[in-house]
Design a protein around this motif. Structure first.
Motif, PDB file in Angstrom:
ATOM      1  N   LEU A 138       0.783  -1.178   0.101  1.00  0.00           N
ATOM      2  CA  LEU A 138       0.056   0.030  -0.093  1.00  0.00           C
ATOM      3  C   LEU A 138       0.876   1.228  -0.047  1.00  0.00           C
ATOM      4  CD1 LEU A 138      -2.795  -0.994   2.488  1.00  0.00           C
ATOM      5  CD2 LEU A 138      -2.798  -0.837  -0.055  1.00  0.00           C
ATOM      6  N   ASN A 139       2.052   0.998   0.527  1.00  0.00           N
ATOM      7  CA  ASN A 139       2.852   2.402   0.652  1.00  0.00           C
ATOM      8  C   ASN A 139       3.940   2.365  -0.334  1.00  0.00           C
ATOM      9  OD1 ASN A 139       1.596   3.370   2.932  1.00  0.00           O
ATOM     10  ND2 ASN A 139       2.534   1.600   4.065  1.00  0.00           N
ATOM     11  N   GLY A 140       3.783   1.565  -1.514  1.00  0.00           N
ATOM     12  CA  GLY A 140       4.933   1.789  -2.553  1.00  0.00           C
ATOM     13  C   GLY A 140       5.436   0.540  -3.227  1.00  0.00           C
ATOM     14  N   ASP A 141       6.351   0.450  -3.936  1.00  0.00           N
ATOM     15  CA  ASP A 141       6.997  -0.708  -4.813  1.00  0.00           C
ATOM     16  C   ASP A 141       8.498  -0.641  -4.322  1.00  0.00           C
ATOM     17  OD1 ASP A 141       4.259  -1.134  -5.667  1.00  0.00           O
ATOM     18  OD2 ASP A 141       4.561  -0.014  -7.324  1.00  0.00           O
ATOM     19  N   TRP A 142       9.052  -1.927  -4.571  1.00  0.00           N
ATOM     20  CA  TRP A 142      10.398  -1.855  -4.271  1.00  0.00           C
ATOM     21  C   TRP A 142      11.093  -2.957  -5.316  1.00  0.00           C
ATOM     22  CZ3 TRP A 142       6.811  -1.762  -0.356  1.00  0.00           C
ATOM     23  CH2 TRP A 142       6.736  -0.357   0.375  1.00  0.00           C
ATOM     24  N   LEU A 143      12.190  -2.585  -5.948  1.00  0.00           N
ATOM     25  CA  LEU A 143      12.970  -3.285  -6.615  1.00  0.00           C
ATOM     26  C   LEU A 143      13.950  -4.013  -5.746  1.00  0.00           C
ATOM     27  CD1 LEU A 143      14.107  -4.216  -9.525  1.00  0.00           C
ATOM     28  CD2 LEU A 143      15.718  -2.253  -9.178  1.00  0.00           C
ATOM     29  N   VAL A 144      14.037  -5.511  -5.769  1.00  0.00           N
ATOM     30  CA  VAL A 144      14.850  -6.286  -4.743  1.00  0.00           C
ATOM     31  C   VAL A 144      15.943  -7.115  -5.604  1.00  0.00           C
ATOM     32  CG1 VAL A 144      12.736  -7.777  -4.855  1.00  0.00           C
ATOM     33  CG2 VAL A 144      14.554  -7.956  -3.059  1.00  0.00           C
ATOM     34  N   TRP A 192      17.084  -3.372  -1.228  1.00  0.00           N
ATOM     35  CA  TRP A 192      15.613  -2.818  -1.624  1.00  0.00           C
ATOM     36  C   TRP A 192      15.733  -1.314  -2.148  1.00  0.00           C
ATOM     37  CZ3 TRP A 192      11.296  -6.174  -1.001  1.00  0.00           C
ATOM     38  CH2 TRP A 192      11.640  -7.326  -0.235  1.00  0.00           C
ATOM     39  N   GLN A 193      15.419  -1.131  -3.234  1.00  0.00           N
ATOM     40  CA  GLN A 193      15.222   0.249  -3.899  1.00  0.00           C
ATOM     41  C   GLN A 193      13.803   0.752  -4.233  1.00  0.00           C
ATOM     42  OE1 GLN A 193      18.106   0.771  -7.022  1.00  0.00           O
ATOM     43  NE2 GLN A 193      19.522  -0.598  -6.185  1.00  0.00           N
ATOM     44  N   VAL A 194      13.242   1.887  -3.727  1.00  0.00           N
ATOM     45  CA  VAL A 194      12.104   2.466  -4.325  1.00  0.00           C
ATOM     46  C   VAL A 194      12.092   2.169  -5.632  1.00  0.00           C
ATOM     47  CG1 VAL A 194      10.250   4.301  -4.248  1.00  0.00           C
ATOM     48  CG2 VAL A 194      11.788   3.655  -2.087  1.00  0.00           C
ATOM     49  N   TYR A 195      10.620   1.937  -6.167  1.00  0.00           N
ATOM     50  CA  TYR A 195      10.508   1.683  -7.632  1.00  0.00           C
ATOM     51  C   TYR A 195       9.547   2.467  -8.313  1.00  0.00           C
ATOM     52  CZ  TYR A 195      10.108  -0.457 -12.321  1.00  0.00           C
ATOM     53  OH  TYR A 195      10.053  -0.839 -13.711  1.00  0.00           O
ATOM     54  N   ARG A 196       9.868   3.464  -9.213  1.00  0.00           N
ATOM     55  CA  ARG A 196       8.856   4.349  -9.842  1.00  0.00           C
ATOM     56  C   ARG A 196       8.945   4.370 -11.398  1.00  0.00           C
ATOM     57  NH1 ARG A 196      10.260   7.528  -5.272  1.00  0.00           N
ATOM     58  NH2 ARG A 196       8.877   7.592  -3.434  1.00  0.00           N
ATOM     59  N   ARG A 197       9.872   3.679 -11.923  1.00  0.00           N
ATOM     60  CA  ARG A 197      10.139   3.722 -13.065  1.00  0.00           C
ATOM     61  C   ARG A 197       9.361   3.158 -14.288  1.00  0.00           C
ATOM     62  NH1 ARG A 197      15.610   2.577 -10.882  1.00  0.00           N
ATOM     63  NH2 ARG A 197      15.528   0.428 -11.762  1.00  0.00           N
ATOM     64  N   GLY A 198       8.652   2.355 -13.992  1.00  0.00           N
ATOM     65  CA  GLY A 198       7.767   1.886 -15.015  1.00  0.00           C
ATOM     66  C   GLY A 198       7.019   0.788 -14.850  1.00  0.00           C
ATOM     67  N   SER A 199       6.001   0.079 -15.736  1.00  0.00           N
ATOM     68  CA  SER A 199       4.967  -0.619 -15.687  1.00  0.00           C
ATOM     69  C   SER A 199       5.199  -1.995 -14.917  1.00  0.00           C
ATOM     70  CB  SER A 199       4.219  -0.861 -16.833  1.00  0.00           C
ATOM     71  OG  SER A 199       4.981  -1.601 -17.772  1.00  0.00           O
TER      72      SER A 199
END
Length: 239
Positions: free
Chosen positions: A145-151, A158-165
């Protein structure tokens, strides 16, 4: 008068004292008999608890079926020991492991069902999670609910992910799961619903009989306290 009252309460509460002592001893030493990992047969669990498992939750990875029934997890119909969950939310496969999301946790399993890692917000997850998928490059993404993470493949970076679909995993239907596998899962799940330790705890506390059972257990406990008090009183009078 006091002696008669003491005798009457003692006789009437004997059965409750017997139940408390026997079940209490069994609970105290349940680990000797592995009672928390031994389960009642399905017919007895359904009779006493009116509970049965009729549905499965299923995710299809590249090569495996990951299923949940009751609070148990299965890989291709094989039970995964020592892993309990209530709400399977996703499963994905990489070259080495299966990644399982549920109950706001992430499990990393070998493809034989051995637990490699279990992560929650208390030991590695950046936040509560409820889904897993891949981006267009095939990288693993875990979301909540609070975001997506690249793992990464070690579940350490763990990195916050906002780059694509993102293509999130979605559950399959019961009809897509092979019928023979579904039957094996449901039989196993229904025979692993209620442990003998749970039965003893519920019998000991009266919860097995609903609210009235709890009230009766409370009254019995108070009677035993009263029995002890009157016994001490009578002894002091004689002294």
């Amino acid at each position: 008068m006091y002696r008669q009252l003491h005798r009457s309460i003692g006789i009437s509460s004997f059965i409750f004292l017997f139940i408390f002592v026997i079940t209490g001893l069994a609970i105290q030493h349940g680990s000797w008999f592995d009672l928390d990992h031994r389960y009642m047969p399905s017919y007895l669990a359904e009779s006493l608890y009116s509970t049965t498992v009729r549905e499965t939750t299923n995710y299809r990875t590249d090569n495996y079926w990951v299923s949940q029934a009751g609070n148990s997890l299965y890989i291709d119909g094989q039970y995964v020991a020592l892993l309990e969950l209530n709400n399977l939310k996703g499963a994905i496969e990489d070259g080495t492991y299966l990644w399982i999301v549920g109950d706001n946790k992430l499990w990393i399993l070998t493809k034989q069902g051995e637990i490699v890692e279990e992560l929650s917000i208390f030991n590695g997850l950046p936040n509560l999670i409820n889904k897993i998928g891949r981006n267009r490059d095939g990288a693993l993404i875990v979301g909540g609910l609070n975001g997506d993470w690249l793992v990464d493949e070690t579940a350490q970076d763990w990195q916050v992910y906002r780059r694509g679909s993102i293509v999130w995993t979605t559950p399959a239907t019961d009809s897509e799961l092979p019928m023979s596998m579904r039957e094996v899962i449901l039989v196993h799940a229904n025979n692993h619903l209620i442990s003998w330790e749970r039965l003893l705890l519920d019998f000991h506390s009266g919860r097995l009989f609903g609210n009235i059972g709890v009230v009766i257990a409370d009254i019995a406990a108070l009677l035993l306290v009263f029995l002890s008090a009157t016994g001490v009183f009578l002894w002091l009078r004689r002294a």
